[in-house]
Design a protein around this motif. Structure first.
Motif, PDB file in Angstrom:
ATOM      1  N   LEU A 266     -92.107  70.877 -23.603  1.00 45.12           N
ATOM      2  CA  LEU A 266     -90.937  71.176 -24.423  1.00 45.12           C
ATOM      3  C   LEU A 266     -90.408  72.552 -24.044  1.00 45.12           C
ATOM      4  O   LEU A 266     -91.147  73.386 -23.516  1.00 45.12           O
ATOM      5  N   PRO A 267     -89.117  72.860 -24.311  1.00 43.60           N
ATOM      6  CA  PRO A 267     -88.122  72.024 -24.990  1.00 43.60           C
ATOM      7  C   PRO A 267     -87.380  71.125 -24.014  1.00 43.60           C
ATOM      8  O   PRO A 267     -87.286  71.432 -22.820  1.00 43.60           O
ATOM      9  N   PHE A 268     -86.849  70.024 -24.547  1.00 46.97           N
ATOM     10  CA  PHE A 268     -85.990  69.150 -23.761  1.00 46.97           C
ATOM     11  C   PHE A 268     -84.541  69.582 -23.931  1.00 46.97           C
ATOM     12  O   PHE A 268     -84.170  70.194 -24.922  1.00 46.97           O
ATOM     13  N   THR A 269     -83.714  69.249 -22.953  1.00 46.05           N
ATOM     14  CA  THR A 269     -82.281  69.510 -23.040  1.00 46.05           C
ATOM     15  C   THR A 269     -81.528  68.182 -23.049  1.00 46.05           C
ATOM     16  O   THR A 269     -82.107  67.127 -22.778  1.00 46.05           O
ATOM     17  N   ILE A 270     -80.228  68.235 -23.320  1.00 45.56           N
ATOM     18  CA  ILE A 270     -79.450  66.997 -23.476  1.00 45.56           C
ATOM     19  C   ILE A 270     -79.360  66.237 -22.161  1.00 45.56           C
ATOM     20  O   ILE A 270     -79.603  65.032 -22.106  1.00 45.56           O
ATOM     21  N   PHE A 271     -79.011  66.932 -21.089  1.00 46.23           N
ATOM     22  CA  PHE A 271     -78.883  66.271 -19.797  1.00 46.23           C
ATOM     23  C   PHE A 271     -80.176  66.299 -18.995  1.00 46.23           C
ATOM     24  O   PHE A 271     -80.338  65.542 -18.031  1.00 46.23           O
ATOM     25  N   GLY A 272     -81.075  67.198 -19.351  1.00 51.28           N
ATOM     26  CA  GLY A 272     -82.261  67.430 -18.539  1.00 51.28           C
ATOM     27  C   GLY A 272     -83.328  66.364 -18.706  1.00 51.28           C
ATOM     28  O   GLY A 272     -83.214  65.433 -19.508  1.00 51.28           O
ATOM     29  N   ALA A 273     -84.391  66.524 -17.926  1.00 54.07           N
ATOM     30  CA  ALA A 273     -85.485  65.555 -17.919  1.00 54.07           C
ATOM     31  C   ALA A 273     -86.307  65.639 -19.193  1.00 54.07           C
ATOM     32  O   ALA A 273     -86.345  66.666 -19.870  1.00 54.07           O
ATOM     33  N   GLY A 274     -86.950  64.562 -19.535  1.00 55.55           N
ATOM     34  CA  GLY A 274     -87.839  64.489 -20.692  1.00 55.55           C
ATOM     35  C   GLY A 274     -88.978  63.539 -20.396  1.00 55.55           C
ATOM     36  O   GLY A 274     -89.236  63.199 -19.227  1.00 55.55           O
ATOM     37  N   SER A 275     -89.647  63.095 -21.442  1.00 56.20           N
ATOM     38  CA  SER A 275     -90.757  62.160 -21.254  1.00 56.20           C
ATOM     39  C   SER A 275     -91.042  61.464 -22.576  1.00 56.20           C
ATOM     40  O   SER A 275     -90.715  61.982 -23.645  1.00 56.20           O
ATOM     41  N   THR A 276     -91.643  60.299 -22.506  1.00 54.65           N
ATOM     42  CA  THR A 276     -92.040  59.561 -23.717  1.00 54.65           C
ATOM     43  C   THR A 276     -93.511  59.176 -23.599  1.00 54.65           C
ATOM     44  O   THR A 276     -94.131  59.328 -22.533  1.00 54.65           O
ATOM     45  N   MET A 277     -94.056  58.655 -24.676  1.00 58.15           N
ATOM     46  CA  MET A 277     -95.476  58.276 -24.672  1.00 58.15           C
ATOM     47  C   MET A 277     -95.753  57.151 -23.673  1.00 58.15           C
ATOM     48  O   MET A 277     -96.700  57.240 -22.884  1.00 58.15           O
TER      49      MET A 277
END
Length: 330
Positions: A266-277
């Protein structure tokens, strides 16, 4: 004059009467009881297996500590926390449900209340076709078609405008590479839309004909019939269907793993990369060589199991709570 039954014929009739009578009822009862117990047993075994394999991670970092920590470092520090994946899962699932609910309900209303039978059948077939597309195919379509289109027509124009006019927004927008939270959320909304549509349409089709006729008899217009007679009667099915679609979004794996960018902190951004479980499990499970890394992935799986179970129980509660009879027998 009918011929008299012979001894074998009498025996056969007696056997059929016995099989299709009390013996048949008993066999059917025990079969469905055995299948029901098997489902419950499989669920319990699955939960114990996930918890047992994830127990070393819970002991090392603490259950709440593992839940709250935003550090996921299998390389140098060997420290793990599930907060980035829980946040990513809930954000993408909730936003995708919000995006898809109104369009899905609108399609369901159009197909059940306005469309002629041939058009209703055509739309139903297309909706079912979208629901049947494997998620990996949707992921590939996203990589080669949707991501480039979004990057060139949405992300870059917004990002360049922010650079010139509102640079304070750059930290919130993030890197417009195309793979990220927004892309995965829109694809998730597209994937759960058919489920919400079909379940809402089925709930509306079950509204009794007399319910509509009574509203028309009082002088209601078409829209007033839908608003006051159809939707309130079908609300339990509509809400329960949306919750099941929410559960579908929580558990979606391949398409999200291919499009979300897979950032583990974290933190995530609106356009940026993220992840889920689900995405972190499918991405790292085969590469997990450290015992603590593997145990942490199983712990994430156990928490995903608990969240999915809670969503399904909530869907059942909503269906009973908001049904016309309020969960009571009519």
């Amino acid at each position: 004059m009918q011929p008299k039954d012979t001894a074998p014929m009498k025996t056969m009739k007696t056997l059929k009467k016995y099989v299709y009578g009390s013996l048949g009822d008993t066999l059917f009862l025990w079969t469905i009881v055995a299948l029901s117990i098997t489902i419950i047993a499989c669920t319990i075994v699955m939960a114990f297996t996930l918890y047992g394999d994830g127990a070393p991670a819970f002991r090392e970092f603490g259950f709440l500590g593992f839940l709250k920590s935003n550090i996921w470092d299998p390389g140098s520090r060997i420290q793990f926390g599930a907060a980035p994946f829980i946040v990513g899962t809930l954000v993408t699932s909730i936003v995708s449900l919000l995006i898809s609910f109104i369009p899905a309900l609108s399609i369901a209303i159009f197909t059940t209340e306005y469309a002629p039978r041939w058009l209703q059948s055509l739309i139903d077939n297309f909706v079912n076709l979208i629901a049947a597309i494997p998620s990996v195919i949707i992921g590939l379509w996203g990589i080669f078609v949707f991501v480039p289109w979004m990057r060139e027509n949405v992300y870059m124009p917004v990002y360049m405008w922010s650079v010139e006019s509102a640079p304070q927004l750059l930290a919130i927008l993030g890197n417009p590479i195309g793979y990220g939270m927004t892309t995965a959320t829109i694809i998730l909304a597209l994937m759960i839309l058919p489920y919400t549509t079909v379940l809402a349409a089925h709930a509306m089709m079950k509204v009794p004909k007399e319910q509509r006729e009574a509203a028309y008899a009082l002088g209601a217009t078409k829209w007033e019939v839908i608003r006051m007679a159809v939707i309130p009667y079908a609300r339990a099915g509509i809400l329960a269907g949306s919750m099941l679609s929410f559960g579908r979004a929580i558990g979606e794996t391949m398409a999200v793993a291919m499009l979300i960018g897979n950032k583990n902190t974290l933190p995530f951004t609106i356009f940026g990369a993220g992840s889920t479980m689900p995405s972190v499990i499918v991405n790292e499970f085969r590469e997990a060589v450290e015992n603590m890394h593997l145990s942490s992935l199983m712990a994430v799986g156990f928490q995903l199991f608990i969240i999915s179970l809670a969503v399904n129980l909530l869907a059942a509660y909503i269906q009973n709570k908001f049904s016309v009879t309020g969960g009571q027998s009519a």
